[in-house]
Design an enzyme around this catalytic site. Structure first.
Site, PDB file in Angstrom:
ATOM      1  N   GLY A 242      -1.479 -32.452 -23.459  1.00 53.09           N
ATOM      2  CA  GLY A 242      -2.293 -31.719 -22.503  1.00 53.09           C
ATOM      3  C   GLY A 242      -2.123 -32.067 -21.047  1.00 53.09           C
ATOM      4  N   GLU A 277       0.620 -36.574 -28.164  1.00 55.18           N
ATOM      5  CA  GLU A 277       1.387 -35.367 -28.506  1.00 55.18           C
ATOM      6  C   GLU A 277       1.775 -34.598 -27.249  1.00 55.18           C
ATOM      7  OE1 GLU A 277      -1.439 -33.236 -30.874  1.00 55.18           O
ATOM      8  OE2 GLU A 277      -1.371 -34.646 -32.540  1.00 55.18           O
ATOM      9  N   CYS A 347      10.145  -2.435 -20.301  1.00 55.64           N
ATOM     10  CA  CYS A 347       9.384  -1.243 -19.938  1.00 55.64           C
ATOM     11  C   CYS A 347       7.887  -1.453 -20.041  1.00 55.64           C
ATOM     12  CB  CYS A 347       9.834  -0.094 -20.820  1.00 55.64           C
ATOM     13  SG  CYS A 347      11.602   0.103 -20.678  1.00 55.64           S
ATOM     14  N   TYR A 376       7.598 -24.234 -23.124  1.00 63.40           N
ATOM     15  CA  TYR A 376       7.025 -22.931 -23.441  1.00 63.40           C
ATOM     16  C   TYR A 376       7.818 -21.805 -22.764  1.00 63.40           C
ATOM     17  CZ  TYR A 376       3.378 -26.165 -24.832  1.00 63.40           C
ATOM     18  OH  TYR A 376       2.708 -27.220 -25.400  1.00 63.40           O
TER      19      TYR A 376
HETATM   20  N1  LLP Z   1      -0.884 -31.074 -29.604  1.00 62.24           N
HETATM   21  C1  LLP Z   1      -1.467 -29.953 -30.047  1.00 62.24           C
HETATM   22  C2  LLP Z   1      -2.267 -29.983 -31.270  1.00 62.24           C
HETATM   23  C3  LLP Z   1      -1.299 -28.756 -29.323  1.00 62.24           C
HETATM   24  O1  LLP Z   1      -1.884 -27.643 -29.753  1.00 62.24           O
HETATM   25  C4  LLP Z   1      -0.506 -28.753 -28.139  1.00 62.24           C
HETATM   26  C5  LLP Z   1      -0.312 -27.532 -27.374  1.00 62.24           C
HETATM   27  C6  LLP Z   1       0.089 -29.962 -27.734  1.00 62.24           C
HETATM   28  C7  LLP Z   1      -0.138 -31.099 -28.487  1.00 62.24           C
HETATM   29  C8  LLP Z   1       0.952 -30.062 -26.515  1.00 62.24           C
HETATM   30  O2  LLP Z   1       0.265 -29.795 -25.342  1.00 62.24           O
HETATM   31  P1  LLP Z   1       0.956 -30.030 -23.908  1.00 62.24           P
HETATM   32  O3  LLP Z   1       1.144 -31.510 -23.748  1.00 62.24           O
HETATM   33  O4  LLP Z   1       2.252 -29.324 -23.894  1.00 62.24           O
HETATM   34  O5  LLP Z   1      -0.013 -29.473 -22.958  1.00 62.24           O
HETATM   35  N2  LLP Z   1       2.102 -21.687 -24.365  1.00 62.24           N
HETATM   36  C9  LLP Z   1       1.169 -22.290 -23.445  1.00 62.24           C
HETATM   37  C10 LLP Z   1       0.758 -23.689 -23.865  1.00 62.24           C
HETATM   38  C11 LLP Z   1       0.145 -23.733 -25.249  1.00 62.24           C
HETATM   39  C12 LLP Z   1      -0.207 -25.120 -25.684  1.00 62.24           C
HETATM   40  C13 LLP Z   1      -0.622 -25.122 -27.113  1.00 62.24           C
HETATM   41  N3  LLP Z   1      -0.862 -26.412 -27.666  1.00 62.24           N
HETATM   42  C14 LLP Z   1       1.781 -22.296 -22.042  1.00 62.24           C
HETATM   43  O6  LLP Z   1       2.891 -21.815 -21.872  1.00 62.24           O
HETATM   44  O7  LLP Z   1       1.150 -22.755 -21.098  1.00 62.24           O
END
Ligand code: LLP
Length: 422
Positions: A242, A277, A347, A376
């Protein structure tokens, strides 16, 4: 810090001019920097260790970038993998991530996926609900294998850059409440087929404020203490991902050092293995999407469109989350900046990367780079409008390799099958 910079008037990835990659592979194409991936992983790990975290498990969120070369690069640094599907577990294993460093998360794991994870011997299955706990126990019994699980708790804390990526409130679909976690943990501890080892949380993505993280982590530490108070065995605390990244022009995210301090403070004296994570913070600024200008279209009524050969199917984030990506010219031209609407050829009006962005002059044939596209980006790409799936290139020093080639149109069509009545 990342390894994309202007040298002698043109944008490089490490020691390779981006224009050279565009020439060799065509556009659109994602380009990743090995040195940046390694650096981001190392900086996060070192910050945690410096703050006193012993032997953290840093499980890279595969959903952020699932390319095997990216996963392999991180696995070689010692990273684990946070996965949410059988496909992601298979990718992590194929990239050389040891099963004991693979976490399996997600709210809707199927029996087949649970069985696959158990057979593979993943380090923990993060259980997100009571019915899922029952499903894991059923599969474990069928296979005669005790399942190592953790409970994903929804700490009911608001955080995250956009409503579509906030996960930590009780109205979201993720995880169980604290009360449920205590009840289920005790139940699981009495099951012959479940071995609960810890608790997990993940409150959202692109978080730029540490306060909600501190709140969530302290609540999680409290839960660990309560579980232990009930005589239950807890050895791991998974704090999710996150952490936000500096998308140009956006609120500055906290540094890994500040994040590590918050972690260390919330978990002081807890004596658990900590797992993380992270996805975006490792991969976002390690990648760019390269595209070519197809047309510069000045509408007589006023708006100036930069029409690219990349579209929302290649980089969905602006259309889906109104995300901001810095857009840079690969060989910037001299001249006054003008406000462009940068669009793709798909489109729909949603196929707009940005509006009114002040950019240097462009001509058809020029190359542009969408920065911070390593997370992403390719992993959310599709073939919408029957556009070929975007290829990916990995750079290391002065070398580059095509790590996912652009398919041919023949390959795209050959994946489909005939219906006998047609
Ligand atoms: N762990 C879990 C259970 C998650 O659901 C996620 C992301 C992460 C770790 C990793 O989070 P990060 O460190 O990358 O913030 N597609 C969206 C982001 C969706 C994130 C979903 N879960 C975007 O492009 O901003």
């Amino acid at each position: 810090m990342n390894h994309f910079e202007l040298r002698g008037g043109e944008l490089f990835c490490e020691d390779v001019p981006l224009a050279e990659i565009a020439q060799a592979v065509g556009t659109p194409v994602y380009v990743y920097s090995t040195a940046t991936l390694e650096r981001h992983y190392t900086v996060l790990r070192e910050a945690l260790v410096a703050a006193g975290v012993v032997d953290p498990l840093i499980a890279f969120a595969v959903k952020a970038n699932s390319n095997l070369a990216v996963l392999r690069t991180l696995a070689r640094q010692g990273a684990g993998a946070d996965t949410v599907s059988e496909g992601e577990i298979r990718r992590a294993l194929a990239a050389g991530v040891p099963p004991e460093k693979i976490v399996f998360s997600g709210v809707g794991k199927t029996a087949a996926e649970i069985a696959f994870a158990l057979e593979a011997g993943v380090c923990e299955i993060n259980v997100e609900s009571e019915p899922e706990m029952a499903a894991v126990a059923r599969v474990a019994e069928r296979l005669g294998k005790r399942a190592t699980i953790a409970f994903r708790v929804n700490p009911d804390v608001a955080a995250g850059g956009h409503a579509k990526i906030a996960t930590g409130k009780s109205e979201n679909k993720f995880g169980v409440s604290f009360a449920e976690a205590e009840r289920l943990y005790a139940m699981a501890s009495n099951s012959a087929w479940l071995k609960p080892v810890g608790v997990a949380c993940h409150i959202g993505s692109q978080i730029t404020d540490l306060a909600p993280m501190a709140e969530a982590f302290e609540k999680m530490a409290g839960l660990v203490r309560r579980l232990r108070g009930e005589g239950l065995h807890v050895e791991r605390l998974d704090l999710g991902g996150g952490l936000g990244v500096p998308y140009f022009n956006q609120p500055e995210p906290p540094s890994p050092g500040d994040y590590a301090q918050v972690v260390a403070q919330a978990t002081q004296g807890l004596d658990v293995q900590l797992a993380f994570e992270p996805g975006r913070v490792i991969a976002a600024n390690a990648g760019v999407l390269l595209a070519e200008v197809v047309h510069v279209h000045q509408r007589p009524e006023g708006r100036l469109f930069l029409v690219l050969d990349a579209a929302m199917n290649d980089l969905l984030r602006p259309a889906m989350y109104d995300a901001y990506h810095d857009i840079r010219a690969v060989r910037p031209r001299e001249g006054e900046a003008r406000p462009y609407d940068v669009v793709g050829p798909v489109c729909e009006t949603g196929d707009t990367f940005t509006r009114d962005r002040a950019l240097p002059p462009f001509e058809a044939g020029d190359l542009v780079a969408f920065m911070s596209a390593g997370a992403y980006g390719a992993s959310m790409a599709s073939e919408y409008n029957s556009r070929l799936l975007v290829p990916e290139v990995m750079v290391k020093g002065d070398q580059f390799a095509i790590v996912r080639p652009r398919p041919t149109y023949e390959e795209m069509l050959a994946r489909e099958a005939e219906a006998p009545w047609l």
